[in-house]
Design a protein around this motif. Sequence first.
Motif, mmCIF file in Angstrom:
data_model
loop_
_atom_site.group_PDB
_atom_site.id
_atom_site.type_symbol
_atom_site.label_atom_id
_atom_site.label_comp_id
_atom_site.label_asym_id
_atom_site.label_seq_id
_atom_site.Cartn_x
_atom_site.Cartn_y
_atom_site.Cartn_z
ATOM 1 N N THR A 94 1.052 -1.153 0.110
ATOM 2 C CA THR A 94 0.012 0.084 -0.055
ATOM 3 C C THR A 94 0.705 1.364 0.048
ATOM 4 N N ASP A 95 2.119 1.057 0.223
ATOM 5 C CA ASP A 95 3.069 2.394 0.114
ATOM 6 C C ASP A 95 2.851 3.424 1.103
ATOM 7 N N THR A 96 2.290 2.727 2.406
ATOM 8 C CA THR A 96 1.980 3.851 3.495
ATOM 9 C C THR A 96 2.962 3.573 4.377
ATOM 10 N N ARG A 97 3.237 4.442 5.449
ATOM 11 C CA ARG A 97 4.080 4.078 6.482
ATOM 12 C C ARG A 97 3.799 3.225 7.550
ATOM 13 N N GLN A 98 2.457 2.986 7.577
ATOM 14 C CA GLN A 98 2.114 1.873 8.471
ATOM 15 C C GLN A 98 2.374 0.646 8.021
ATOM 16 N N ASP A 99 2.042 0.429 6.831
ATOM 17 C CA ASP A 99 2.167 -0.974 5.958
ATOM 18 C C ASP A 99 3.750 -1.275 5.934
ATOM 19 N N TRP A 100 4.573 -0.333 5.717
ATOM 20 C CA TRP A 100 5.977 -0.343 5.741
ATOM 21 C C TRP A 100 6.630 -0.683 7.002
ATOM 22 N N SER A 101 6.076 -0.168 8.049
ATOM 23 C CA SER A 101 6.623 -0.225 9.481
ATOM 24 C C SER A 101 5.981 -1.690 9.970
ATOM 25 N N ASP A 102 4.962 -2.078 9.468
ATOM 26 C CA ASP A 102 4.409 -3.269 9.886
ATOM 27 C C ASP A 102 5.463 -4.628 9.375
ATOM 28 N N GLU A 103 5.598 -4.351 8.052
ATOM 29 C CA GLU A 103 6.431 -5.452 7.307
ATOM 30 C C GLU A 103 7.810 -5.451 7.613
ATOM 31 N N LEU A 104 8.452 -4.245 7.963
ATOM 32 C CA LEU A 104 9.859 -4.157 8.559
ATOM 33 C C LEU A 104 9.874 -4.934 9.846
ATOM 34 N N LEU A 105 8.834 -4.747 10.593
ATOM 35 C CA LEU A 105 8.720 -5.504 11.823
ATOM 36 C C LEU A 105 8.853 -7.169 11.584
ATOM 37 N N ASN A 106 8.025 -7.462 10.745
ATOM 38 C CA ASN A 106 8.047 -8.973 10.575
ATOM 39 C C ASN A 106 9.139 -9.366 9.599
ATOM 40 N N LEU A 107 9.688 -8.565 9.028
ATOM 41 C CA LEU A 107 11.200 -8.814 8.379
ATOM 42 C C LEU A 107 12.043 -8.887 9.296
ATOM 43 N N ASP A 108 12.359 -7.892 10.354
ATOM 44 C CA ASP A 108 13.250 -7.924 11.088
ATOM 45 C C ASP A 108 13.095 -9.323 12.243
ATOM 46 N N GLN A 109 11.779 -9.675 12.396
ATOM 47 C CA GLN A 109 11.600 -10.774 13.384
ATOM 48 C C GLN A 109 12.001 -11.948 12.478
ATOM 49 N N MET A 110 11.826 -12.056 11.407
ATOM 50 C CA MET A 110 12.267 -13.415 10.601
ATOM 51 C C MET A 110 13.698 -13.496 10.300
ATOM 52 N N VAL A 111 14.491 -12.192 10.193
ATOM 53 C CA VAL A 111 15.840 -12.423 9.931
ATOM 54 C C VAL A 111 16.786 -12.200 11.206
ATOM 55 N N VAL A 112 16.631 -11.027 11.874
ATOM 56 C CA VAL A 112 17.507 -10.614 12.812
ATOM 57 C C VAL A 112 17.101 -11.409 14.198
ATOM 58 N N GLU A 113 15.871 -11.619 14.556
ATOM 59 C CA GLU A 113 15.721 -12.312 15.741
ATOM 60 C C GLU A 113 15.818 -13.800 15.694
ATOM 61 N N SER A 114 16.180 -14.101 14.384
ATOM 62 C CA SER A 114 16.689 -15.605 14.269
ATOM 63 C C SER A 114 17.950 -15.722 14.602
ATOM 64 N N ILE A 115 18.669 -15.098 14.840
ATOM 65 C CA ILE A 115 20.303 -15.100 15.332
ATOM 66 C C ILE A 115 20.117 -15.447 16.926
ATOM 67 N N VAL A 116 20.839 -16.554 16.952
ATOM 68 C CA VAL A 116 20.776 -17.031 18.514
ATOM 69 C C VAL A 116 22.268 -16.612 19.044
#
Length: 570
Positions: A436-458
Amino acid sequence: MNPHDDKTIRRVATVPESESDFAEWILQNDLADFLQRDLLDDRVILYASFSHLFLHAVLVPPFDPKNESEIADLMDWSLTVDSTWALTTSGDDAWIAPPLDFVGSKHLGKGEKLVFLRDSDLVDPKRTYIEISQKLTHTLSLHHIPERKAWCKTDDRGDVDEVIKVHDFDATDAGRVVSMDMRALRQYAGLTGQWLFRMFDVPRYRSGSFHGFASEMSRQSIPGGSNLHGWIHVAEKYASVSRGIQWANPGLTKAEIARTVWGSNAATEQYESFIAWDWRNQTVDTFSCDPAELANYIVPADGPFQTSPAFFKPEVLRKYKADPEKYAIEGRTISCRGAWYLKGWGVNDAGQVHAYLCDLGKLPHTEQLHWKSFNEEPKAGLSESVIATDFEGRWSEHYEPLESLRSRCRELHEHPCDWWRLRDEELLRRTQYPLTDTRQDWSDELLNLDQMVVESIVEKPIRKRAKSLGRELEHQWRGIRLLQECLIGLGFDEQRSKELVEPLSTMHFLRSALKGHASGSKQSELEKEARNRAGTLLADFKTLCERCDENLHIIADVLNKDDSSPHSGN
């Protein structure tokens, strides 16, 4: 029973405060009306247990209500809700006794018990609990969800349908109701060829001042219609007691059940029309998604091909992304808890979502209306990758950053290594583009992306690995910085190591700033920077995914190769 209004059953089962109301209450003039109205409601009471109301429903074979001997037999019921299947012995013999054995009525003994009251110190030493006949729950595909106190299934919209529900009116067993959706009961009764049969026992008195009835009781018939029989004894201004039976033939016919299972016929189905690109005739117009009006290579028709795409504003997906428990977006499919399934959707170069008319026609009508509200004329054609896969029958060579990054994360998770572990596999499905190219959608997907990639580091094994490589570490350093130190220890110079983890750092910083405590002005500034870098938030997100994908590949390759080296186990 209305599950959202318990006042009616409370009036029936609760002692009134005033003397005048109590004098009227013990006459039980409201009882027959209460029982008859309940059978007409969307939900029917299968079991009710209060100090002043007992109601228990079972299913029985049909009988002749005009046959006095059959009614007399049924009035002899002696059944408690805690009767279950039981191991029975006599001398050297042993057998399994059914729940309706020795119930005082021959006809009732041929019936089927639906509700079971059980107790065990292993479950709850203070309370009994409810079980429902497995024959019923299996046949209707119901599943017990403890937190809902209900046996449920999903409806045609993917919502949870509480078909059978336990209602607790207080913290004791003397204040409990089990209700069932009448549509489901009609289906099951029709399948088994049985009638609904309810037994009731209603003692009304004021606690503390009631010492029992006289041995001789004058019994009067309860007026209530052709499907209710019983008697009542009233001790004027003191107490009353009634006992009786109620029956109904709620069953659907086998033909009605078959139509329900296979769905409605074509004459009753509803199809919406959409603005779509008719590539058969090279025109944009409004077309129905009714399959009878669409052409294909086998069945000729005057209308457009069934694979004609309709285009939508990207906001059409917001509903599905906002509720990942109900909707699953995987690749180019969207599904709703097994209720419906949409395949082949995609996004064109203008950021529009598209779906084919034939697939839109398979959606429930309410879902078609949702898509129609976002329908618009195409601003661009289909993407090259969609044309390759859907029309040319070949694998697309188009690189898709997020899909590649997801695959890499999935591979790391499925081939375990000590430094990487997905916290939740759902993240592989949940993480999507911010369409949707909105800040809300952008921030929501950045949260998911960070949880998928960065938070997977043990962190613990990464810290141990870095120490074994001779690196001096600060206590406050977290996963990304620890990865950087491992890379330095494995021979990368400091600048190159920093470059490799930089996309992960950027992702984590943006997630923290946009979803954390950064001020509104700071968030606006970050949004402007992203738009300046790439033109749109979507384009910037794709670039970040591509950089993370490339660098995570290098990092994983280096660290996993080092797993077998002598220092990795120290």
